[in-house]
Design a protein around this motif. Structure first.
Motif, PDB file in Angstrom:
ATOM      1  N   VAL A  39       0.672  -0.966  -0.058  1.00 21.95           N
ATOM      2  CA  VAL A  39       0.073   0.067   0.091  1.00 21.95           C
ATOM      3  C   VAL A  39       0.864   1.304   0.005  1.00 21.95           C
ATOM      4  CG1 VAL A  39      -1.821   1.186   1.324  1.00 21.95           C
ATOM      5  CG2 VAL A  39      -1.866  -1.298   1.149  1.00 21.95           C
ATOM      6  N   TRP A  40       1.923   1.250   0.720  1.00 29.63           N
ATOM      7  CA  TRP A  40       2.861   2.089   0.835  1.00 29.63           C
ATOM      8  C   TRP A  40       3.398   2.678  -0.813  1.00 29.63           C
ATOM      9  CZ3 TRP A  40       6.645   0.455   4.952  1.00 29.63           C
ATOM     10  CH2 TRP A  40       6.144   0.646   6.270  1.00 29.63           C
ATOM     11  N   LEU A  41       3.436   1.633  -1.413  1.00 31.04           N
ATOM     12  CA  LEU A  41       4.019   1.601  -2.977  1.00 31.04           C
ATOM     13  C   LEU A  41       3.176   2.243  -3.709  1.00 31.04           C
ATOM     14  CD1 LEU A  41       6.124   1.155  -5.140  1.00 31.04           C
ATOM     15  CD2 LEU A  41       5.319  -1.342  -5.186  1.00 31.04           C
ATOM     16  N   GLU A 142      -6.402  -8.411  17.520  1.00 30.00           N
ATOM     17  CA  GLU A 142      -5.800  -8.216  19.007  1.00 30.00           C
ATOM     18  C   GLU A 142      -5.281  -6.798  19.072  1.00 30.00           C
ATOM     19  OE1 GLU A 142      -2.580  -7.750  21.995  1.00 30.00           O
ATOM     20  OE2 GLU A 142      -2.197  -8.215  19.805  1.00 30.00           O
ATOM     21  N   GLY A 143      -5.555  -6.362  20.562  1.00 32.08           N
ATOM     22  CA  GLY A 143      -5.080  -4.939  20.797  1.00 32.08           C
ATOM     23  C   GLY A 143      -3.701  -4.352  20.387  1.00 32.08           C
ATOM     24  N   ARG A 144      -2.534  -5.133  20.648  1.00 33.09           N
ATOM     25  CA  ARG A 144      -1.285  -4.617  20.204  1.00 33.09           C
ATOM     26  C   ARG A 144      -1.150  -4.600  18.594  1.00 33.09           C
ATOM     27  NH1 ARG A 144       2.098  -3.721  24.125  1.00 33.09           N
ATOM     28  NH2 ARG A 144       3.827  -3.875  22.391  1.00 33.09           N
ATOM     29  N   ALA A 145      -1.633  -5.679  17.989  1.00 35.33           N
ATOM     30  CA  ALA A 145      -1.675  -5.712  16.694  1.00 35.33           C
ATOM     31  C   ALA A 145      -2.431  -4.703  16.165  1.00 35.33           C
ATOM     32  CB  ALA A 145      -2.306  -7.272  15.985  1.00 35.33           C
ATOM     33  N   ARG A 146      -3.677  -4.405  16.464  1.00 36.85           N
ATOM     34  CA  ARG A 146      -4.388  -3.074  15.969  1.00 36.85           C
ATOM     35  C   ARG A 146      -3.828  -1.715  16.226  1.00 36.85           C
ATOM     36  NH1 ARG A 146     -10.100  -3.727  15.621  1.00 36.85           N
ATOM     37  NH2 ARG A 146     -10.275  -1.700  16.182  1.00 36.85           N
ATOM     38  N   LYS A 147      -2.959  -1.602  17.349  1.00 32.85           N
ATOM     39  CA  LYS A 147      -1.936  -0.407  17.557  1.00 32.85           C
ATOM     40  C   LYS A 147      -1.050  -0.394  16.561  1.00 32.85           C
ATOM     41  CE  LYS A 147      -0.159   2.183  21.156  1.00 32.85           C
ATOM     42  NZ  LYS A 147       0.245   2.290  22.733  1.00 32.85           N
ATOM     43  N   ALA A 148      -0.467  -1.739  16.450  1.00 34.19           N
ATOM     44  CA  ALA A 148       0.880  -1.587  15.522  1.00 34.19           C
ATOM     45  C   ALA A 148       0.475  -1.464  14.095  1.00 34.19           C
ATOM     46  CB  ALA A 148       1.739  -2.945  15.476  1.00 34.19           C
ATOM     47  N   ALA A 149      -0.558  -2.028  13.824  1.00 35.11           N
ATOM     48  CA  ALA A 149      -0.913  -1.609  12.177  1.00 35.11           C
ATOM     49  C   ALA A 149      -1.312  -0.086  12.092  1.00 35.11           C
ATOM     50  CB  ALA A 149      -2.303  -2.550  12.080  1.00 35.11           C
ATOM     51  N   PHE A 150      -1.971   0.397  13.081  1.00 32.97           N
ATOM     52  CA  PHE A 150      -2.372   1.806  12.670  1.00 32.97           C
ATOM     53  C   PHE A 150      -1.107   2.729  12.739  1.00 32.97           C
ATOM     54  CE2 PHE A 150      -3.169   6.106  14.333  1.00 32.97           C
ATOM     55  CZ  PHE A 150      -3.878   6.584  13.534  1.00 32.97           C
ATOM     56  N   TRP A 151      -0.098   2.520  13.569  1.00 34.31           N
ATOM     57  CA  TRP A 151       1.028   3.574  13.505  1.00 34.31           C
ATOM     58  C   TRP A 151       1.799   3.252  12.412  1.00 34.31           C
ATOM     59  CZ3 TRP A 151       0.570   8.002  15.636  1.00 34.31           C
ATOM     60  CH2 TRP A 151      -0.213   8.042  16.680  1.00 34.31           C
ATOM     61  N   ILE A 152       2.428   1.906  12.126  1.00 33.35           N
ATOM     62  CA  ILE A 152       3.245   1.650  11.360  1.00 33.35           C
ATOM     63  C   ILE A 152       2.823   1.873   9.730  1.00 33.35           C
ATOM     64  CG2 ILE A 152       4.366  -0.347  10.229  1.00 33.35           C
ATOM     65  CD1 ILE A 152       4.373  -1.726  12.607  1.00 33.35           C
ATOM     66  N   SER A 153       1.377   1.563   9.534  1.00 31.28           N
ATOM     67  CA  SER A 153       0.744   1.942   8.205  1.00 31.28           C
ATOM     68  C   SER A 153       0.658   3.504   8.276  1.00 31.28           C
ATOM     69  CB  SER A 153      -0.693   1.219   8.027  1.00 31.28           C
ATOM     70  OG  SER A 153      -1.465   1.436   8.945  1.00 31.28           O
ATOM     71  N   GLY A 156       4.012   5.467   7.871  1.00 32.10           N
ATOM     72  CA  GLY A 156       4.595   4.983   6.412  1.00 32.10           C
ATOM     73  C   GLY A 156       3.833   5.750   5.193  1.00 32.10           C
ATOM     74  N   LEU A 157       2.609   5.507   5.422  1.00 31.40           N
ATOM     75  CA  LEU A 157       1.773   6.173   4.256  1.00 31.40           C
ATOM     76  C   LEU A 157       1.749   7.763   4.108  1.00 31.40           C
ATOM     77  CD1 LEU A 157      -1.635   4.213   4.731  1.00 31.40           C
ATOM     78  CD2 LEU A 157      -0.279   4.377   2.604  1.00 31.40           C
ATOM     79  N   PHE A 158       1.953   8.433   5.585  1.00 27.67           N
ATOM     80  CA  PHE A 158       2.350   9.742   5.449  1.00 27.67           C
ATOM     81  C   PHE A 158       3.621  10.260   5.025  1.00 27.67           C
ATOM     82  CE2 PHE A 158       3.607  13.823   7.632  1.00 27.67           C
ATOM     83  CZ  PHE A 158       2.442  14.610   7.338  1.00 27.67           C
ATOM     84  N   LEU A 159       4.589   9.484   5.089  1.00 26.11           N
ATOM     85  CA  LEU A 159       5.791   9.649   4.565  1.00 26.11           C
ATOM     86  C   LEU A 159       5.822   9.576   3.169  1.00 26.11           C
ATOM     87  CD1 LEU A 159       8.252   8.247   7.388  1.00 26.11           C
ATOM     88  CD2 LEU A 159       7.739  11.072   6.862  1.00 26.11           C
ATOM     89  N   ALA A 160       5.361   8.193   2.611  1.00 28.15           N
ATOM     90  CA  ALA A 160       5.309   8.033   1.405  1.00 28.15           C
ATOM     91  C   ALA A 160       4.452   9.044   0.617  1.00 28.15           C
ATOM     92  CB  ALA A 160       4.686   6.607   1.121  1.00 28.15           C
ATOM     93  N   TRP A 161       3.364   9.348   1.076  1.00 28.90           N
ATOM     94  CA  TRP A 161       2.423  10.341   0.290  1.00 28.90           C
ATOM     95  C   TRP A 161       3.287  11.450   0.127  1.00 28.90           C
ATOM     96  CZ3 TRP A 161      -1.488  10.383  -2.696  1.00 28.90           C
ATOM     97  CH2 TRP A 161      -2.242  11.698  -3.053  1.00 28.90           C
ATOM     98  N   ASN A 162       3.616  12.064   1.293  1.00 30.17           N
ATOM     99  CA  ASN A 162       4.357  13.558   0.983  1.00 30.17           C
ATOM    100  C   ASN A 162       5.789  13.586   0.188  1.00 30.17           C
ATOM    101  OD1 ASN A 162       2.877  15.766   2.718  1.00 30.17           O
ATOM    102  ND2 ASN A 162       2.572  13.788   3.991  1.00 30.17           N
ATOM    103  N   VAL A 163       6.527  12.678   0.455  1.00 28.44           N
ATOM    104  CA  VAL A 163       7.655  12.468  -0.474  1.00 28.44           C
ATOM    105  C   VAL A 163       7.252  12.296  -2.066  1.00 28.44           C
ATOM    106  CG1 VAL A 163       9.579  11.152  -0.914  1.00 28.44           C
ATOM    107  CG2 VAL A 163       8.970  11.482   1.409  1.00 28.44           C
ATOM    108  N   SER A 164       6.379  11.586  -2.381  1.00 27.73           N
ATOM    109  CA  SER A 164       5.999  11.293  -3.822  1.00 27.73           C
ATOM    110  C   SER A 164       5.417  12.459  -4.043  1.00 27.73           C
ATOM    111  CB  SER A 164       4.976  10.022  -3.762  1.00 27.73           C
ATOM    112  OG  SER A 164       3.657  10.048  -3.097  1.00 27.73           O
TER     113      SER A 164
END
Length: 255
Positions: A39-41, A142-153, A156-164
């Motif tokens: 999705v980042w790509l 699971e809670g930790r997986a949900r939190k990790a999925a949010f912040w990592i995605s 990463g999406l914010f950086l990918a979008w703005n750089v591109s």
């Protein structure tokens, strides 16, 4: 003599290590990071297109760049730039963008507990909520997986979008006609792939999605762009479960 109240065991202390509240890649289930990277790509490809379209349409380079940093809403940004390059005023562009992006209010309610408890985490997290981050979070159990999925995605999406977007804006008109690449279909295809598992597993989600799609398609010829998407949220009413039926006991089974 040693006091009778004293024990040989050292006192237990709770030490909160620095960064203990930060998420880790290991919190993600297997395969989720790969999906996030894809999705980042895709996000980067569309971001290049957006930056190029904005500059090719006559807008100064700083407009798409600043918009991506402060607004950060792909579809709303495309709509706003489309209106501006077509001769529309900034007020009309802003109102259209707000209408399109107001759907994230529903995402905020669903993801509030996954952002964190501090005001800083919630303010930053609110800025990072997108269709993609919401889809990744809601796909986790699971809670930790949900939190990790949010912040990592989300980060990463914010950086990918703005750089591109910056790269596309710098490229200017070098890309030529960006419509021929079919980039407008990239986001819908990604989101469909993300929600398919939930649609297969949950009949309530299927009812809500079908009802929302019917409402949006019916309203599209009659209402301004962005409004049918908001009306599609009424499809959530179809997800309400009916009254519970009394549970019957099979013959010969224990009550």
């Amino acid at each position: 003599m040693r006091s009778s109240n004293r024990t040989n065991d050292p006192p237990k202390r709770t030490i909160r290590a620095p960064g203990a509240s930060l998420v880790r890649l290991s919190d993600l289930p297997r395969g989720v990071l790969r999906d996030i990277a894809l999705v980042w790509l895709a996000d980067a490809v569309v971001g290049v297109s957006f930056g190029a379209i904005a500059v090719a349409g006559g807008l100064p380079l700083w407009v798409p760049v600043l918009m991506s940093l402060l607004v950060y809403a792909g579809s709303a940004q495309f709509s706003a730039v489309g209106l501006l390059t077509a001769g529309g005023g900034p007020v009309a562009a802003a109102v259209t963008g707000l209408l399109l992006n107001s759907r994230t209010a529903a995402f905020s309610l669903a993801l509030a507990d996954d952002l964190g408890r501090s005001w800083a985490a919630r303010l930053i997290g609110a800025h990072l909520i997108t269709d993609e981050t919401a889809a990744f979070v809601l796909a986790q159990d699971e809670g930790r997986a949900r939190k990790a999925a949010f912040w990592i995605s989300g980060i990463g999406l914010f950086l990918a979008w703005n750089v591109s977007v910056l790269a596309g804006a710098l490229a200017g008109t070098a890309l030529g006609d960006t419509d021929k690449f079919g980039l407008d279909a990239a986001f819908p295809a990604i989101l469909l792939a993300l929600v398919l598992p939930a649609l297969r597993a949950d009949s309530a989600a299927r009812r809500a999605s079908a009802a929302g799609a019917v409402i949006a398609v019916a309203a599209a010829p009659l209402l301004p762009a962005g409004v049918p998407v908001l009306l599609a949220l009424l499809g959530l009413l179809a997800a309400r479960r009916g009254p519970r039926r009394p549970r019957t006991t099979a013959p010969g089974s224990a009550s």
